[in-house]
Motif scaffolding. Structure first.
Motif, PDB file in Angstrom:
ATOM      1  N   GLU A 112      19.004 -16.840   1.418  1.00 32.13           N
ATOM      2  CA  GLU A 112      19.450 -18.216   1.640  1.00 32.13           C
ATOM      3  C   GLU A 112      18.465 -19.218   1.051  1.00 32.13           C
ATOM      4  O   GLU A 112      18.851 -20.254   0.481  1.00 32.13           O
ATOM      5  CB  GLU A 112      19.628 -18.467   3.129  1.00 32.13           C
ATOM      6  N   GLU A 113      17.144 -18.887   1.202  1.00 35.16           N
ATOM      7  CA  GLU A 113      16.141 -19.792   0.662  1.00 35.16           C
ATOM      8  C   GLU A 113      16.218 -19.845  -0.868  1.00 35.16           C
ATOM      9  O   GLU A 113      16.061 -20.917  -1.484  1.00 35.16           O
ATOM     10  CB  GLU A 113      14.753 -19.328   1.116  1.00 35.16           C
ATOM     11  N   TRP A 114      16.458 -18.693  -1.487  1.00 32.21           N
ATOM     12  CA  TRP A 114      16.611 -18.673  -2.943  1.00 32.21           C
ATOM     13  C   TRP A 114      17.849 -19.492  -3.372  1.00 32.21           C
ATOM     14  O   TRP A 114      17.829 -20.236  -4.353  1.00 32.21           O
ATOM     15  CB  TRP A 114      16.757 -17.232  -3.434  1.00 32.21           C
ATOM     16  N   GLN A 115      18.910 -19.355  -2.628  1.00 28.88           N
ATOM     17  CA  GLN A 115      20.143 -20.080  -2.967  1.00 28.88           C
ATOM     18  C   GLN A 115      19.912 -21.597  -2.853  1.00 28.88           C
ATOM     19  O   GLN A 115      20.347 -22.392  -3.717  1.00 28.88           O
ATOM     20  CB  GLN A 115      21.276 -19.675  -2.030  1.00 28.88           C
ATOM     21  N   ALA A 116      19.205 -22.027  -1.787  1.00 23.07           N
ATOM     22  CA  ALA A 116      18.925 -23.446  -1.617  1.00 23.07           C
ATOM     23  C   ALA A 116      18.051 -23.993  -2.739  1.00 23.07           C
ATOM     24  O   ALA A 116      18.229 -25.118  -3.226  1.00 23.07           O
ATOM     25  CB  ALA A 116      18.260 -23.685  -0.260  1.00 23.07           C
ATOM     26  N   LYS A 117      17.080 -23.143  -3.143  1.00 20.66           N
ATOM     27  CA  LYS A 117      16.186 -23.541  -4.222  1.00 20.66           C
ATOM     28  C   LYS A 117      16.957 -23.702  -5.533  1.00 20.66           C
ATOM     29  O   LYS A 117      16.754 -24.672  -6.305  1.00 20.66           O
ATOM     30  CB  LYS A 117      15.068 -22.523  -4.362  1.00 20.66           C
ATOM     31  N   LEU A 118      17.897 -22.811  -5.803  1.00 19.82           N
ATOM     32  CA  LEU A 118      18.694 -22.881  -7.032  1.00 19.82           C
ATOM     33  C   LEU A 118      19.597 -24.122  -7.028  1.00 19.82           C
ATOM     34  O   LEU A 118      19.777 -24.819  -8.033  1.00 19.82           O
ATOM     35  CB  LEU A 118      19.524 -21.630  -7.188  1.00 19.82           C
ATOM     36  N   ASP A 119      20.198 -24.382  -5.855  1.00 15.58           N
ATOM     37  CA  ASP A 119      21.046 -25.553  -5.750  1.00 15.58           C
ATOM     38  C   ASP A 119      20.277 -26.832  -5.979  1.00 15.58           C
ATOM     39  O   ASP A 119      20.774 -27.796  -6.609  1.00 15.58           O
ATOM     40  CB  ASP A 119      21.695 -25.590  -4.347  1.00 15.58           C
ATOM     41  N   GLY A 120      19.046 -26.904  -5.493  1.00 13.16           N
ATOM     42  CA  GLY A 120      18.210 -28.076  -5.700  1.00 13.16           C
ATOM     43  C   GLY A 120      17.900 -28.278  -7.163  1.00 13.16           C
ATOM     44  O   GLY A 120      17.857 -29.413  -7.648  1.00 13.16           O
ATOM     45  N   ASN A 121      17.658 -27.203  -7.901  1.00 17.95           N
ATOM     46  CA  ASN A 121      17.361 -27.316  -9.305  1.00 17.95           C
ATOM     47  C   ASN A 121      18.557 -27.814 -10.090  1.00 17.95           C
ATOM     48  O   ASN A 121      18.433 -28.581 -11.050  1.00 17.95           O
ATOM     49  CB  ASN A 121      16.903 -25.945  -9.858  1.00 17.95           C
ATOM     50  N   ARG A 122      19.744 -27.353  -9.707  1.00 18.45           N
ATOM     51  CA  ARG A 122      20.957 -27.809 -10.406  1.00 18.45           C
ATOM     52  C   ARG A 122      21.215 -29.310 -10.191  1.00 18.45           C
ATOM     53  O   ARG A 122      21.691 -30.024 -11.072  1.00 18.45           O
ATOM     54  CB  ARG A 122      22.164 -27.027  -9.920  1.00 18.45           C
ATOM     55  N   ALA A 123      20.930 -29.771  -8.991  1.00 19.57           N
ATOM     56  CA  ALA A 123      21.176 -31.173  -8.669  1.00 19.57           C
ATOM     57  C   ALA A 123      20.323 -32.076  -9.503  1.00 19.57           C
ATOM     58  O   ALA A 123      20.663 -33.238  -9.748  1.00 19.57           O
ATOM     59  CB  ALA A 123      20.912 -31.418  -7.185  1.00 19.57           C
ATOM     60  N   ARG A 124      19.206 -31.627  -9.987  1.00 21.04           N
ATOM     61  CA  ARG A 124      18.343 -32.436 -10.805  1.00 21.04           C
ATOM     62  C   ARG A 124      18.959 -32.573 -12.193  1.00 21.04           C
ATOM     63  O   ARG A 124      18.667 -33.459 -12.923  1.00 21.04           O
ATOM     64  CB  ARG A 124      16.957 -31.786 -10.937  1.00 21.04           C
TER      65      ARG A 124
END
Length: 228
Positions: A216-228
């Motif tokens: 879940e933490e990896w998924q959240a981290k990936l989503d944050g990168n995409r939002a940028r």
């Protein structure tokens, strides 16, 4: 036929032969008594070495047996002289072993003199047979006493060896106990060191940068990168 004796008295052949037979029967009787004395002597020694008889009791029996041997020897020598043998002395030598002292089979010398009424039967061949038996009996007594001394020495040596073995076993037990105690201390130290090392590793794993993230933490981290 009349036979002349050494002291001037006369015996006819029939009387002389009867006297010879009587003397030989007396000798056999004395030999039987001698066998009984040997048995008593050996039995006493066995009881003594088995610790079922005191040294005082054993010494008393040795003295009794000694006196018996002396008396028998005197009587047998008298028969030998009666049969026409030479005059001898009764000598008994030997020593029965004891732990603290030596009981001596007393050396006794007794002259066997022919009395005026003691007629020589002029039978040297029979007298010589008795002499040979007497010499063999003397050797037997010496060997019996020597055998008892050797048996006593062997028993004492075995007892000493047993004490030494017991001392060695006791030493081995002490060394074994000390080794086990040292081994236990080493194991405890090793366990303690392992526990400390494991604790340090765990701390490093918790505080270090190499902590693995959950899915879940990896998924959240990936989503944050995409939002940028």
């Amino acid at each position: 036929m009349v036979n002349s004796s050494a002291n001037g008295l006369h015996l006819d052949d029939e009387t002389r032969n009867q006297e010879i037979v009587t003397s030989l029967r007396g000798f056999l009787k004395h030999q039987t008594e001698r066998v009984s004395l040997y048995k008593e002597f050996n039995d006493a020694f066995k009881e003594y070495t088995a610790k079922r008889m005191t040294s005082e009791e054993y010494a008393t029996i040795c003295n009794i047996v000694t006196q018996g041997f002396v008396e028998l020897s005197i009587e047998i020598l008298a028969l030998e002289a009666h049969l026409g043998g030479p005059t001898h002395t009764s000598t008994i030598n030997g020593s029965a072993p004891t732990p603290s002292s030596t009981t001596t089979l007393t050396a006794t010398e007794t002259s066997i003199e022919s009395t005026p009424n003691r007629i020589s039967l002029d039978s040297p061949e029979h007298a010589q047979l008795i002499r040979q038996v007497q010499l063999l009996e003397k050797q037997k007594l010496a060997l019996t006493v020597q055998g008892q001394k050797w048996a006593m020495a062997k028993q004492e040596q075995e007892a000493e060896d047993e004490k030494e073995r017991e001392a060695e076993l006791q030493t081995d037990r002490v060394v074994s106990i000390e080794t086990e105690e040292q081994g236990d201390e080493g194991v405890e130290a090793e366990v303690e060191a392992t526990a400390v090392q494991g604790s340090d590793s765990h701390t490093q794993a918790v505080n270090g940068e190499g902590i693995k993230l959950s899915g879940e933490e990896w998924q959240a981290k990936l989503d944050g990168n995409r939002a940028r």
